[in-house]
Design a protein around this motif. Sequence first.
Motif, PDB file in Angstrom:
ATOM      1  N   SER A  20      -9.056   2.741  -4.342  1.00  0.00           N
ATOM      2  CA  SER A  20     -10.132   1.743  -4.284  1.00  0.00           C
ATOM      3  C   SER A  20      -9.646   0.434  -3.676  1.00  0.00           C
ATOM      4  O   SER A  20     -10.358  -0.210  -2.906  1.00  0.00           O
ATOM      5  CB  SER A  20     -10.684   1.493  -5.682  1.00  0.00           C
ATOM      6  N   ALA A  21      -8.428   0.027  -4.034  1.00  0.00           N
ATOM      7  CA  ALA A  21      -7.862  -1.202  -3.471  1.00  0.00           C
ATOM      8  C   ALA A  21      -7.696  -1.080  -1.963  1.00  0.00           C
ATOM      9  O   ALA A  21      -7.931  -2.035  -1.218  1.00  0.00           O
ATOM     10  CB  ALA A  21      -6.531  -1.526  -4.140  1.00  0.00           C
ATOM     11  N   ARG A  22      -7.309   0.117  -1.504  1.00  0.00           N
ATOM     12  CA  ARG A  22      -7.138   0.315  -0.061  1.00  0.00           C
ATOM     13  C   ARG A  22      -8.478   0.248   0.662  1.00  0.00           C
ATOM     14  O   ARG A  22      -8.581  -0.345   1.740  1.00  0.00           O
ATOM     15  CB  ARG A  22      -6.447   1.659   0.212  1.00  0.00           C
ATOM     16  N   ILE A  23      -9.525   0.828   0.085  1.00  0.00           N
ATOM     17  CA  ILE A  23     -10.850   0.755   0.708  1.00  0.00           C
ATOM     18  C   ILE A  23     -11.301  -0.703   0.810  1.00  0.00           C
ATOM     19  O   ILE A  23     -11.856  -1.130   1.832  1.00  0.00           O
ATOM     20  CB  ILE A  23     -11.875   1.576  -0.101  1.00  0.00           C
ATOM     21  N   ALA A  24     -11.058  -1.470  -0.238  1.00  0.00           N
ATOM     22  CA  ALA A  24     -11.447  -2.891  -0.221  1.00  0.00           C
ATOM     23  C   ALA A  24     -10.710  -3.644   0.880  1.00  0.00           C
ATOM     24  O   ALA A  24     -11.298  -4.483   1.581  1.00  0.00           O
ATOM     25  CB  ALA A  24     -11.166  -3.521  -1.579  1.00  0.00           C
TER      26      ALA A  24
ATOM     27  N   ARG B  38      -9.411  -2.246   3.612  1.00  0.00           N
ATOM     28  CA  ARG B  38      -9.898  -1.717   4.891  1.00  0.00           C
ATOM     29  C   ARG B  38     -11.240  -2.367   5.272  1.00  0.00           C
ATOM     30  O   ARG B  38     -11.540  -2.535   6.459  1.00  0.00           O
ATOM     31  CB  ARG B  38     -10.056  -0.199   4.813  1.00  0.00           C
ATOM     32  N   THR B  39     -12.059  -2.716   4.282  1.00  0.00           N
ATOM     33  CA  THR B  39     -13.326  -3.402   4.569  1.00  0.00           C
ATOM     34  C   THR B  39     -13.062  -4.681   5.354  1.00  0.00           C
ATOM     35  O   THR B  39     -13.724  -4.960   6.362  1.00  0.00           O
ATOM     36  CB  THR B  39     -14.057  -3.727   3.254  1.00  0.00           C
ATOM     37  N   GLN B  40     -12.091  -5.463   4.891  1.00  0.00           N
ATOM     38  CA  GLN B  40     -11.737  -6.692   5.612  1.00  0.00           C
ATOM     39  C   GLN B  40     -11.216  -6.379   7.002  1.00  0.00           C
ATOM     40  O   GLN B  40     -11.547  -7.064   7.985  1.00  0.00           O
ATOM     41  CB  GLN B  40     -10.674  -7.465   4.837  1.00  0.00           C
ATOM     42  N   GLN B  41     -10.367  -5.376   7.103  1.00  0.00           N
ATOM     43  CA  GLN B  41      -9.754  -5.064   8.392  1.00  0.00           C
ATOM     44  C   GLN B  41     -10.782  -4.577   9.408  1.00  0.00           C
ATOM     45  O   GLN B  41     -10.701  -4.906  10.596  1.00  0.00           O
ATOM     46  CB  GLN B  41      -8.640  -4.031   8.182  1.00  0.00           C
ATOM     47  N   ILE B  42     -11.767  -3.816   8.953  1.00  0.00           N
ATOM     48  CA  ILE B  42     -12.833  -3.362   9.861  1.00  0.00           C
ATOM     49  C   ILE B  42     -13.660  -4.554  10.335  1.00  0.00           C
ATOM     50  O   ILE B  42     -14.000  -4.668  11.525  1.00  0.00           O
ATOM     51  CB  ILE B  42     -13.709  -2.296   9.180  1.00  0.00           C
ATOM     52  N   LEU B  43     -13.973  -5.467   9.422  1.00  0.00           N
ATOM     53  CA  LEU B  43     -14.695  -6.672   9.826  1.00  0.00           C
ATOM     54  C   LEU B  43     -13.886  -7.478  10.837  1.00  0.00           C
ATOM     55  O   LEU B  43     -14.428  -8.002  11.814  1.00  0.00           O
ATOM     56  CB  LEU B  43     -15.010  -7.544   8.606  1.00  0.00           C
ATOM     57  N   ALA B  44     -12.577  -7.573  10.607  1.00  0.00           N
ATOM     58  CA  ALA B  44     -11.724  -8.400  11.464  1.00  0.00           C
ATOM     59  C   ALA B  44     -11.517  -7.794  12.846  1.00  0.00           C
ATOM     60  O   ALA B  44     -11.558  -8.509  13.854  1.00  0.00           O
ATOM     61  CB  ALA B  44     -10.372  -8.620  10.784  1.00  0.00           C
ATOM     62  N   PHE B  45     -11.306  -6.483  12.882  1.00  0.00           N
ATOM     63  CA  PHE B  45     -10.847  -5.874  14.137  1.00  0.00           C
ATOM     64  C   PHE B  45     -11.897  -5.014  14.852  1.00  0.00           C
ATOM     65  O   PHE B  45     -11.734  -4.709  16.028  1.00  0.00           O
ATOM     66  CB  PHE B  45      -9.596  -5.039  13.875  1.00  0.00           C
ATOM     67  N   GLU B  46     -12.970  -4.627  14.148  1.00  0.00           N
ATOM     68  CA  GLU B  46     -13.957  -3.764  14.782  1.00  0.00           C
ATOM     69  C   GLU B  46     -15.318  -4.422  14.967  1.00  0.00           C
ATOM     70  O   GLU B  46     -16.002  -4.168  15.961  1.00  0.00           O
ATOM     71  CB  GLU B  46     -14.117  -2.462  13.978  1.00  0.00           C
ATOM     72  N   SER B  47     -15.729  -5.276  14.022  1.00  0.00           N
ATOM     73  CA  SER B  47     -17.101  -5.804  14.081  1.00  0.00           C
ATOM     74  C   SER B  47     -17.278  -6.920  15.103  1.00  0.00           C
ATOM     75  O   SER B  47     -18.387  -7.183  15.555  1.00  0.00           O
ATOM     76  CB  SER B  47     -17.503  -6.343  12.704  1.00  0.00           C
ATOM     77  N   ARG B  48     -16.193  -7.614  15.435  1.00  0.00           N
ATOM     78  CA  ARG B  48     -16.194  -8.753  16.362  1.00  0.00           C
ATOM     79  C   ARG B  48     -16.955  -9.968  15.827  1.00  0.00           C
ATOM     80  O   ARG B  48     -17.239 -10.898  16.582  1.00  0.00           O
ATOM     81  CB  ARG B  48     -16.765  -8.389  17.747  1.00  0.00           C
TER      82      ARG B  48
ATOM     83  N   GLN C 269       0.132  -1.882   3.693  1.00  0.00           N
ATOM     84  CA  GLN C 269      -1.155  -1.477   4.245  1.00  0.00           C
ATOM     85  C   GLN C 269      -1.813  -2.561   5.100  1.00  0.00           C
ATOM     86  O   GLN C 269      -2.930  -2.391   5.570  1.00  0.00           O
ATOM     87  CB  GLN C 269      -2.097  -1.073   3.108  1.00  0.00           C
ATOM     88  N   GLY C 270      -1.132  -3.697   5.266  1.00  0.00           N
ATOM     89  CA  GLY C 270      -1.653  -4.733   6.152  1.00  0.00           C
ATOM     90  C   GLY C 270      -2.180  -5.975   5.468  1.00  0.00           C
ATOM     91  O   GLY C 270      -2.701  -6.872   6.134  1.00  0.00           O
ATOM     92  N   GLN C 271      -2.071  -6.051   4.131  1.00  0.00           N
ATOM     93  CA  GLN C 271      -2.451  -7.292   3.453  1.00  0.00           C
ATOM     94  C   GLN C 271      -1.535  -8.413   3.926  1.00  0.00           C
ATOM     95  O   GLN C 271      -0.340  -8.193   4.145  1.00  0.00           O
ATOM     96  CB  GLN C 271      -2.328  -7.103   1.938  1.00  0.00           C
ATOM     97  N   THR C 272      -2.072  -9.618   4.058  1.00  0.00           N
ATOM     98  CA  THR C 272      -1.274 -10.713   4.636  1.00  0.00           C
ATOM     99  C   THR C 272      -0.935 -11.815   3.640  1.00  0.00           C
ATOM    100  O   THR C 272      -0.338 -12.820   4.008  1.00  0.00           O
ATOM    101  CB  THR C 272      -2.011 -11.313   5.850  1.00  0.00           C
ATOM    102  N   GLY C 273      -1.320 -11.654   2.381  1.00  0.00           N
ATOM    103  CA  GLY C 273      -0.957 -12.628   1.351  1.00  0.00           C
ATOM    104  C   GLY C 273      -1.154 -12.014  -0.020  1.00  0.00           C
ATOM    105  O   GLY C 273      -1.989 -11.123  -0.202  1.00  0.00           O
TER     106      GLY C 273
ATOM    107  N   LYS D 213       5.075  -2.872  -7.499  1.00  0.00           N
ATOM    108  CA  LYS D 213       4.838  -1.668  -6.689  1.00  0.00           C
ATOM    109  C   LYS D 213       3.500  -1.777  -5.953  1.00  0.00           C
ATOM    110  O   LYS D 213       3.393  -1.450  -4.768  1.00  0.00           O
ATOM    111  CB  LYS D 213       4.855  -0.430  -7.591  1.00  0.00           C
ATOM    112  N   ARG D 214       2.449  -2.260  -6.649  1.00  0.00           N
ATOM    113  CA  ARG D 214       1.134  -2.411  -6.022  1.00  0.00           C
ATOM    114  C   ARG D 214       1.191  -3.464  -4.906  1.00  0.00           C
ATOM    115  O   ARG D 214       0.605  -3.277  -3.834  1.00  0.00           O
ATOM    116  CB  ARG D 214       0.086  -2.793  -7.068  1.00  0.00           C
ATOM    117  N   TYR D 215       1.899  -4.580  -5.134  1.00  0.00           N
ATOM    118  CA  TYR D 215       1.991  -5.632  -4.115  1.00  0.00           C
ATOM    119  C   TYR D 215       2.667  -5.098  -2.851  1.00  0.00           C
ATOM    120  O   TYR D 215       2.191  -5.341  -1.732  1.00  0.00           O
ATOM    121  CB  TYR D 215       2.792  -6.835  -4.627  1.00  0.00           C
TER     122      TYR D 215
END
Length: 551
Positions: free
Chosen positions: A372-376, A378-388, A100-104, A92-94
């Motif tokens: 908490s898992a979603r925030i973690a 989202r941290t990657q996604q913000i770095l990938a798509f917003e921080s450049r 939510q956008g995890q890729t692996g 269920k968690r996987y």
Amino acid sequence: MYQPEYLRQVRENLEVKEDPTKLRSPKFETSSGIPLKNSYTPADIENLDAVRDLGRPGKYPFTRHVQPTGFRGRLWTMRQYAGFGTAEESNKRYRYLLEQGQTGLSVAFDLPTQIGMDPDHAMAMGEVGKVGVSICSIRDMRVLFKDIPLDKVSTSMTINGPASVLLALYLAVAEEQGASWSQVSGTIQNDILKEYMARGTYIYPPRPSIRLITNIFEFCAAGVPNWNTISISGYHIREAGCTAAQEIAFTLADGIAYVEAALAAGMKLEDFAPRLSFFFNAHNQFFEEIAKFRAARRMWAKIIKERFGSSDPKSQMLRFHTQTAGSTLTAQQPDNNIVRTTVQAMAAVLGGTQSLHTNSRDEALALPTEVSARIALRTQQILAFESRIADTVDPFAGSYLIESLTDELEARAEALIRKVDEAGGMVSAIEKGIPQREIQNAAYEFQKGVERGEQVVVGVNKFTVQNEAKPDLLRVDEALGARRRAQVAQYRAERDNGAVRTKLDALTAASRGTDNLMPLILDAVKAEATVGEVCDAMRTVFGEYQERLVL
């Protein structure tokens, strides 16, 4: 790189003299003990050759990246480590994380599974499903990956002692889904050497364990071409308290040992080296961590070329997964861990990682909640798509500080590898307690620094608060162990025990010889043998490793 006269002028005109009484610290240095200057100039990298030492991204010595386009072509794999309780709960968690956008996927197993014991083993009492998912049979594995297409999703499994058994279960389930092994991709950690020096989830002594590892290399080279057969792990060495230089050195020394073992088993380097992968820690010291990843890439390329004589670029590439540092997470003020994880994740991305796990804010207290898992993630996604920060390859290349740190870390790591070589290689060094002692000493020095207040840990020894509110935590049902024991008893009652015994006896007999054991392990799990039973069939021959005290 620079003319001598120019460097002379730099030294004369750009030297900074500081008044020690006006500094906030009596010394500034990295985790590896590298002194940090006030500022850096071309004189600090006077021996750097941009062509020889850096090259271009995707070219030897791969200092800058293993791919010419870095993350401009494809972002790193966002692979959140997860698993707890039962196969149903983890599935269920996987599926939630994938939505939510995890890729692996990255599978965490509970301790009984990690040391090859079933949930009904006496040693499993109180540990079933606590730090990962409880898996003991092909039925569990089917449930774990229910509605997850294994021909499309890449899976990493953090498993070492029983890595051969869990890989066999995974391949058997992929077959049942209709996926061919050529379509299956992922990684098993399968790095037993670091278990003896840092982590402790071993089963067999080093030499039979390395036999199993080379069996996996051979088996996958022939039939599972897209599987990474080992993730040579510095992560857990760093979690045990080592420095950045030690993390590089002992990880690459482990890699050398595995290459030598595979060559001794009769394999050709190019048949397995391109599927070797590595696993590093992203720690707190931002610049040192970026330099660490660059130094490790350059060193591995040189090791494969100069020590093993391969000019194959795919064999020379150090491809690695990164996880942010669990040992830096604090139970106090757990929201601070979001900031720590973000800084560490940035270092991993700027250092050119191929995949990344970001720890959750509550992991110093319990397994992460869904929020908490979603925030973690989202941290990657913000770095990938917003921080450049992923839009330019190796943006710190040429920095006087980063290049100086890269060179110094390489030099210190090379000295440690020479020490391992002089001891007869990593297996012999572990048997003599050499890396264990180095790690223990580094961890002790760091802890003394924390207790003296020299190493500030925000919220722990400085900037503390009283009467903190307790966060909501994920709790694993204490009744799970009893339920799993009942499930195992029912499983054994329903299967063909005669067929299981035949397959296990064949595995035990083969363990006494030299044949590749992977086909026999696969036969056993398909016949519904449990993880513990398969491991016991080999324990009969190999015995169990007994840790020796190192002081």
